[in-house]
Design a protein around this motif. Structure first.
Motif, short mmCIF file in Angstrom:
data_model
loop_
_atom_site.label_atom_id
_atom_site.label_comp_id
_atom_site.label_asym_id
_atom_site.label_seq_id
_atom_site.Cartn_x
_atom_site.Cartn_y
_atom_site.Cartn_z
N ARG A 96 0.83 -1.20 0.00
CA ARG A 96 0.00 0.00 0.00
C ARG A 96 0.87 1.26 0.00
N LEU A 97 1.94 1.25 0.79
CA LEU A 97 2.84 2.40 0.84
C LEU A 97 3.54 2.60 -0.50
N ARG A 98 3.92 1.49 -1.13
CA ARG A 98 4.51 1.59 -2.45
C ARG A 98 3.51 2.18 -3.45
N ALA A 99 2.26 1.75 -3.33
CA ALA A 99 1.22 2.25 -4.24
C ALA A 99 0.99 3.75 -4.05
N ILE A 100 0.98 4.19 -2.80
CA ILE A 100 0.83 5.62 -2.51
C ILE A 100 1.97 6.41 -3.13
N GLY A 101 3.18 5.93 -2.91
CA GLY A 101 4.35 6.61 -3.46
C GLY A 101 4.29 6.68 -4.98
N VAL A 144 29.43 8.38 -11.56
CA VAL A 144 28.00 8.15 -11.68
C VAL A 144 27.41 8.85 -12.91
N ALA A 145 28.16 9.79 -13.46
CA ALA A 145 27.66 10.61 -14.57
C ALA A 145 27.27 9.76 -15.78
N ALA A 146 28.13 8.80 -16.11
CA ALA A 146 27.92 7.99 -17.32
C ALA A 146 26.60 7.22 -17.26
N GLN A 147 26.25 6.73 -16.07
CA GLN A 147 25.03 5.93 -15.93
C GLN A 147 23.78 6.79 -15.85
N LEU A 148 23.98 8.09 -15.57
CA LEU A 148 22.86 8.99 -15.31
C LEU A 148 21.72 8.91 -16.33
N PRO A 149 22.01 8.99 -17.64
CA PRO A 149 20.90 9.01 -18.60
C PRO A 149 20.16 7.68 -18.69
N LEU A 150 20.77 6.61 -18.17
CA LEU A 150 20.15 5.28 -18.28
C LEU A 150 19.19 4.99 -17.14
N HIS A 151 19.28 5.80 -16.08
CA HIS A 151 18.47 5.50 -14.89
C HIS A 151 16.98 5.65 -15.13
N ASP A 152 16.24 4.79 -14.47
CA ASP A 152 14.78 4.86 -14.46
C ASP A 152 14.37 5.53 -13.16
N ASP A 153 13.97 6.81 -13.24
CA ASP A 153 13.65 7.59 -12.05
C ASP A 153 12.57 6.92 -11.20
N ARG A 154 11.62 6.32 -11.88
CA ARG A 154 10.52 5.68 -11.17
C ARG A 154 11.03 4.51 -10.33
N ALA A 155 11.91 3.70 -10.93
CA ALA A 155 12.49 2.55 -10.21
C ALA A 155 13.37 3.04 -9.06
N ASP A 156 14.15 4.11 -9.31
CA ASP A 156 14.99 4.69 -8.25
C ASP A 156 14.13 5.14 -7.08
N PHE A 157 13.03 5.78 -7.40
CA PHE A 157 12.12 6.27 -6.35
C PHE A 157 11.62 5.12 -5.49
N LEU A 158 11.18 4.05 -6.16
CA LEU A 158 10.67 2.89 -5.45
C LEU A 158 11.76 2.23 -4.61
N ALA A 159 12.99 2.20 -5.13
CA ALA A 159 14.11 1.62 -4.38
C ALA A 159 14.34 2.40 -3.09
N GLY A 160 14.19 3.72 -3.15
CA GLY A 160 14.34 4.55 -1.96
C GLY A 160 13.26 4.26 -0.93
N ILE A 161 12.02 4.10 -1.40
CA ILE A 161 10.92 3.74 -0.49
C ILE A 161 11.24 2.42 0.20
#
Lengths: 231, 231
Positions: free
Chosen positions: A92-97, A201-218
Motif C-alpha cells: 500500500r505504501l509503495r502504491a501511494i508513493g 555516476v555521470a555515465a550511468q545517469l541518462p540510463l536511470h529509471d527515475d521511477r524505479a529509483d524512487f521505489l528503491a528509496g521507499i
DNA sequence: ACCTGAACACCGTTCAAGT
DNA sequence: ACCTGAACACCGTTCAAGT
C-alpha cells in the motif's frame, strides 16, 4: 434556492454560459498549468480562458496561493484515490508513493506546489495516508512519527526534484533524455580529484529509471523501519 | 595588470570604493536574502545596497537564477567544509546532514534554491559528499546509486519543508512555536473519521525537535542501507 | 451579488548614453 | 571596460463603476 438565483441560473443554462465558480476557475488553472507550466498561470491568462475580467476571479479565490493550493489538492486527491487498494501495508505504501510519483510526472507543477504551503491540505492528505499504513505496519507509537515523517520528507524531496527537472526541460524546450545527456557531460568534466563519485555516476545517469529509483528509496526506508521494529 | 587598471584600482582604493565585483554582489545578495527573505532579493534593492544602478549588476551576473545559485553555493560550500571531519562514514554522513540542516535553518532561502536548479553545483557538492561516504560504508557498486540518491532526496526534502516553514513564519511575522501551535489547532479540527492519524499527531506537533527528527530519518535510511549490505 | 477592466505598485531585463 | 538609469514588457491585486 432563492427565486432570483433560479432565474439567473435558468437564464445562464439557456444561454449555455455557466456562472463563474471556484470549481471552474480551478479546473481552468490546472489546464493552464499543464499546458504552459507554472509561469503560464497568470490572472490575465486565466481570465482570458474563462472569458471574464482579471478581477472577477478574486470573487471566488482569495489569492494566487489559494488558487495553486486548490489546484494541487485536486490532483493529490485523485492520485491518493488510485492508491486506495486493499493490499498489505508495505504494498500500500509503495502504491501511494507511485501514485504520487506518476501524478507529479504528469503535472510537474504539483511538485513545487507541495513544498510551497507546508501543513495545508495536500500535504496533510499524504501525511495521513502514509501514517495510517505505517501504523498498520505495526510500528510502535514512539517510532511512528520518525518513520512517517521520513517517508513524507523523502516523497516530497523526490517530488521537488522531479518538478525542477521538468521545469528546466520545459524552459529549454528539450526532452528529459537530452537534458540528462547534457548533465552527464557537465558532470564528466568536473575536477577528477574533487568529484570522483559524481564523475563515476555521470555515465550511468541518462540510463536511470527515475521511477524505479524512487521505489528503491521507499523500499530502503521500509527496510530501515521494519529492521528497527524487530531490533 | 594593465596600466589603466592599476590607475583605476589605485583611485578606487584611495576613495575607499572597491569596484563592483561578482563576489561583492553575491555577498550583498546573501545579506539581503537573510534579512528580507526571498522576496527581498530584488535587482533594485541590490543596486541600492551596492550604491549603483540596477543594470550594472548584469555586467557581472547573467540573471537572477545565476545570482541565487551562486549565493546558495556559497552557503553550501561553507556548510560542507564544517562537516569535513575524520570520523567514520556513518558519523560523517550524520555530520553532513546536520551541517546542511543548520545552514538551511540559518538561511531558509537556501532550501528553496537547492530545489530550483537540479544538477547544478550546490546539489552536486552534496551528492559528492554523500556518495563518497556511502561508498566508504562498503555499499556494493550496484546499490550505490539507490542508497546515495535516497539520502540526497531525503535531505533535499527536509530542506524544502524547513524553508517553506520559515518563509511562512516570516510572511506572517510569527515565530516557529506559534506557527506550530496554529497548525496543531487546525489539524485537531479535521474530520475524525478521515484524518485519525493527523489528529493523533497534532497534539505532539509543537513539541517536536525538527533537528532530532531529521537525524532520526538519516539513521533510518542508514539502517536500511546497512541491512541491505549484510542481507 | 457578481462582474468589468483600468489603475497601482511592483517585478526582471535591456539598452542607449555616458565615463 | 564598466556603469547609469530610463524604458519595456510584464506581474498580482485593488476598486470604482457597471449590471
Amino acid at each position: 434556492m432563492s427565486r432570483c438565483a433560479m432565474i439567473q441560473n435558468t437564464r445562464r443554462t439557456q444561454r449555455g454560459e455557466p456562472a463563474l465558480s471556484r470549481e471552474r476557475i480551478i479546473s481552468a488553472a490546472i489546464d493552464l498549468l499543464d499546458t504552459s507550466g507554472e509561469s503560464g498561470l497568470t490572472f490575465r491568462a486565466l481570465a482570458a480562458q474563462l472569458a471574464t475580467g482579471a478581477g472577477a476571479i478574486y470573487f471566488h479565490i482569495s489569492d494566487k496561493g489559494d488558487l495553486l493550493g486548490a489546484a494541487c489538492d485536486s490532483i493529490v486527491v485523485q492520485a491518493l484515490a488510485t492508491a486506495d487498494t486493499h493490499a498489505a501495508p508495505q504494498e500500500r505504501l509503495r502504491a501511494i508513493g507511485l501514485a504520487l510519483f506518476d501524478a507529479i510526472d504528469a503535472h510537474p507543477w504539483v511538485g513545487a506546489a507541495l513544498s510551497d504551503a507546508p501543513g495545508t491540505m495536500p500535504t496533510v492528505r499524504i501525511l495521513e495516508s502514509v501514517g495510517q499504513q505505517v501504523q498498520a505496519l505495526g510500528v510502535p507509537d514512539d517510532a511512528l512519527w520518525a518513520a512517517t515523517s521520513a517517508l513524507l520528507s523523502y516523497i516530497l524531496g523526490v517530488a521537488g526534484q522531479n518538478a525542477a527537472n521538468a521545469r528546466l526541460g520545459q524552459a529549454r524546450n528539450i526532452v528529459r533524455e537530452d537534458f540528462l545527456h547534457q548533465l552527464a557531460n557537465q558532470w564528466g568534466q568536473l575536477d577528477a580529484a574533487a568529484f570522483p563519485f559524481t564523475r563515476a555516476v555521470a555515465a550511468q545517469l541518462p540510463l536511470h529509471d527515475d521511477r524505479a529509483d524512487f521505489l528503491a528509496g521507499i523500499d530502503l526506508i521500509l527496510v530501515g523501519i521494519t529492521a528497527r521494529r524487530s531490533g
